[in-house]
Write a protein that holds these residues in place. Sequence first.
Motif: not given
Length: 117
Positions: A72-99
């Motif tokens: 999957r493309p980078l933009i898809c990979r970012l979904f859910g890993t940053t508050p700016r592209l938050a998962c609507p279901n609240g899923c997320r990694p243990e550590r969010m992507v660094d800025e």
Amino acid sequence: MTRNDRKLDELRRRIPTFRCIDGCRDCCGPVTASSEEMARLPIKTEAEHAAALVEWSCPHLGPSGCHAYDERPLICRLFGTTPRLACPNGCRPERMVDEQTEREVHAFLRQTRQVLV
């Protein structure tokens, strides 16, 4: 391997992963990707692209989720890993992507020719 391919691989490694809800499609829709990313995705017909666009979807999205998840493309990979592209279901990694990585991803997207997936 081109400079953009190397940068793409580096950025992909730096984006944390997490488990999505099986079959979730909430973040999926038409996105753009670089030529390097498109070359890694399965080829879809014009009819498949057109049908997905009518549904405001992605041609790689099937009933059970993304059929191209590993590539999957980078933009898809970012979904859910940053508050700016938050998962609507609240899923997320243990550590969010660094800025810094997020800024570099967006810079890569601006600097490469983007096409509709």
